[in-house]
Design an enzyme around this catalytic site. Structure first.
Site, PDB file in Angstrom:
ATOM      1  N   CYS A 223       5.512  -9.098   1.644  1.00  0.00           N
ATOM      2  CA  CYS A 223       6.080  -7.979   0.994  1.00  0.00           C
ATOM      3  C   CYS A 223       7.321  -8.525  -0.064  1.00  0.00           C
ATOM      4  O   CYS A 223       7.965  -7.547  -0.618  1.00  0.00           O
ATOM      5  CB  CYS A 223       6.761  -7.057   1.658  1.00  0.00           C
ATOM      6  SG  CYS A 223       5.446  -6.583   3.033  1.00  0.00           S
TER       7      CYS A 223
ATOM      8  N   HIS B 295       5.434   1.678  -1.804  1.00  0.00           N
ATOM      9  CA  HIS B 295       5.530   0.342  -1.445  1.00  0.00           C
ATOM     10  C   HIS B 295       4.383  -0.600  -1.887  1.00  0.00           C
ATOM     11  O   HIS B 295       3.401  -0.857  -0.957  1.00  0.00           O
ATOM     12  CB  HIS B 295       5.630   0.172  -0.076  1.00  0.00           C
ATOM     13  CG  HIS B 295       5.867  -1.360   0.415  1.00  0.00           C
ATOM     14  ND1 HIS B 295       6.572  -2.253  -0.477  1.00  0.00           N
ATOM     15  CD2 HIS B 295       5.720  -2.020   1.501  1.00  0.00           C
ATOM     16  CE1 HIS B 295       6.587  -3.361   0.426  1.00  0.00           C
ATOM     17  NE2 HIS B 295       6.166  -3.263   1.633  1.00  0.00           N
TER      18      HIS B 295
END
Lengths: 138, 388
Positions: B84, B334
């Protein structure tokens, strides 16, 4: 590329053996679990050529203690597809002194708490039948 | 050393667009950033691109050249992968390239396509940011890993799920005017606490959603900005990156994230600031507990003190240091590989007064962007300042 086991159905083909890791699972199944210790007394899990904590390359196999204590745990309700039929289940990190192991606790989620004593064994995923580290409350 | 300026920002809407390809998403964000900068694609010398799981999500590797092509750039392009933190790492590499004088004009961005995988598929895809042998095979999921950290935090410092719920409530409130955000709906503490559990003690509203989207920024040297009369008043003045063991079980701490601490210390030293100088932050709140760990690692709070920050109002838009004014990963969404650059874009817009929340916070001069990978085995921190 030739055919062989790669032609197995998606997700249905057998895993290739992972040296070190599968050796450890075999050993735990036989009641002879081990871990690696470096000359500075740091613990780690195989496969490993270098101590992850200090870089020492002098690693020797040591017996894994018979039991450990739950450091932290969670009740997984939304799993990966490999654990679809297992959920909900408890995944925990268990402290065996100088080394920790992550696995699934064979207990009612309500019964698990940090600090509880568990033994280590090898079980299977209910979904795939794959082997995994399981903890049994003592 | 050349000063690095942010010349333009671009983002797609973040949300559920299962039919849109990664290349289409990045084309939209990248072209928006180039247009915002007033930079021609022909001037771009390298594309730095972040993506985590293109192979799994859309059967696409080697995405660098593909993404350059999508925005009309004929130049080298490289993909960066750090779970991420993929595009945070891409930013860092781009910053270094400008600073050394190697480059004057760079396009930096990221994309992730996720909702086409479904919840189970995306859960599986995200889980591979953990250790396959010792975590994934033990049933670890990404929410599960953060749940392990949350429980360890409660054990070490106290606090409970209600404290965490205030983080989610805050970030949803912050997202209300953000036209790119996935969720633009206010929620209550009771809703967070009553939501289905994902991995106890974390529930549905403690978790960021599964998101499609892309982000981009144009980074240029100060000299190029001046030569071409670009409106680029914000500089990246500090960059830092930290690392840790991949598996949680091998870490010294479960309730602290030393990789973020190292990244922050490096970035602050690089910029010549301290945590006291930070006026606004976008941090990696993939789960509510992650925001708590982030603000502590950034030195905005001591360990154990960050949990109550949202509840006390200190990190809200009315607080001393507002955190995640865009809604954070929690409400903004996200799209994994796009997140780091989206944070940089948000801070830039806050410093130039063009952010949807600018009217709430007035003039700001120093902001930080914090991007974390996995259970923070990777972390980047960037300091942005108004310099012109």
């Amino acid at each position: 590329m030739s055919g062989d086991e790669r032609d197995g159905e998606a997700g249905g083909s057998e895993r290739v053996r992972d040296a070190g890791f599968d050796d450890l699972l075999d050993a735990i199944e036989a009641g002879e679990g081990h871990y690696l210790r470096c000359s500075n007394d740091h613990g780690s899990l195989p496969p490993r050529r270098v101590c992850p904590h200090c870089g020492d390359r002098d690693l020797t196999e040591r017996p894994l203690p018979d039991s450990g204590t739950v450091s932290t745990y969670t009740v997984v309700a939304v799993p990966t597809p490999q654990f679809a039929d297992d959920a909900p289940y408890v995944t925990a990190v268990v402290d065996f002194g100088t080394v920790r192991l992550t696995g699934v606790v064979d207990a009612d989620p309500e019964a698990v708490e940090t600090g509880m004593t568990v033994g280590v064994t090898v079980g299977t995923s209910e979904t795939t039948g794959d082997r995994l580290v399981r903890f049994v409350p003592r | 050393m050349s000063e690095v300026r942010v010349a333009g920002t671009g983002m797609t809407d973040f949300g559920r667009f299962p039919e849109r390809t990664g290349r289409d998403l990045f084309a939209e964000a990248g072209l928006a950033a180039l247009d915002d900068a007033g930079v021609d694609p022909g001037d771009v010398e390298h594309v730095f691109f972040g993506n985590f799981m293109g192979e799994l999500a859309e059967h696409q590797g080697h995405m660098g050249p593909l993404m350059a092509e999508a925005v009309g750039v004929n130049a080298p392009a490289t993909r960066y992968e750090a779970a991420c933190a993929s595009s945070g790492v891409a930013v860092r590499e781009a910053v270094r390239s400008v600073r050394t004088g190697e480059s004057d004009v760079l396009l930096v961005g990221g994309t992730e396509r996720m909702t086409n995988m479904g919840t189970a598929g995306a859960t599986e895809g995200l889980s591979i940011a953990a250790d396959d042998l010792y975590e994934i095979r033990a049933g670890m999921t990404f929410p599960g890993a953060y749940a392990l950290m949350a429980r360890a935090y409660f054990e070490e410092f106290g606090g409970d799920s209600t404290d965490l719920a205030h983080v989610a409530v805050k970030n949803h409130e912050h997202a209300l005017p953000n036209e790119h955000a996935q969720f633009r709906s206010a929620i209550t503490v009771d809703q967070v606490l009553d939501a289905p559990r994902i991995a106890d003690p974390l529930g549905l509203y403690d978790s960021c959603p599964i998101t499609d989207g892309a982000s981009a920024v144009v980074l240029v040297s100060e000299a190029f900005a001046e030569r071409n009369g670009l409106d680029a008043s914000v500089a990246v003045t500090g960059s830092g990156q930290g690392g840790d063991k991949l598996a949680l079980q091998d870490r010294e701490y479960f309730a602290r994230t030393p990789a973020s601490t190292a990244a922050a210390e490096e970035a602050y030293a690089d910029a010549g600031i301290t945590a006291d100088d930070v006026e606004v932050a976008e941090v990696h709140d993939c789960f509510t507990i992650a925001e708590v760990l982030a603000i502590e690692s950034l030195g905005l709070y001591d360990p154990g003190e960050g949990l109550g920050a949202a509840r006390r109002g200190e990190t809200t838009r009315h607080g001393d240091v507002p955190v995640n004014l865009s809604g954070g990963l929690k409400a903004k969404g996200h799209p994994v590989g796009a997140t780091g650059v989206a944070q940089l874009a948000s801070i830039t817009n806050l410093l130039t007064g063009t952010h949807a929340r600018s009217p709430d916070v007035g003039d700001l001069r120093v902001g930080v962007a914090h991007n974390a990978g996995g259970t923070v085995a990777s972390a980047t921190v960037h300091v942005l300042e108004v310099v012109a």
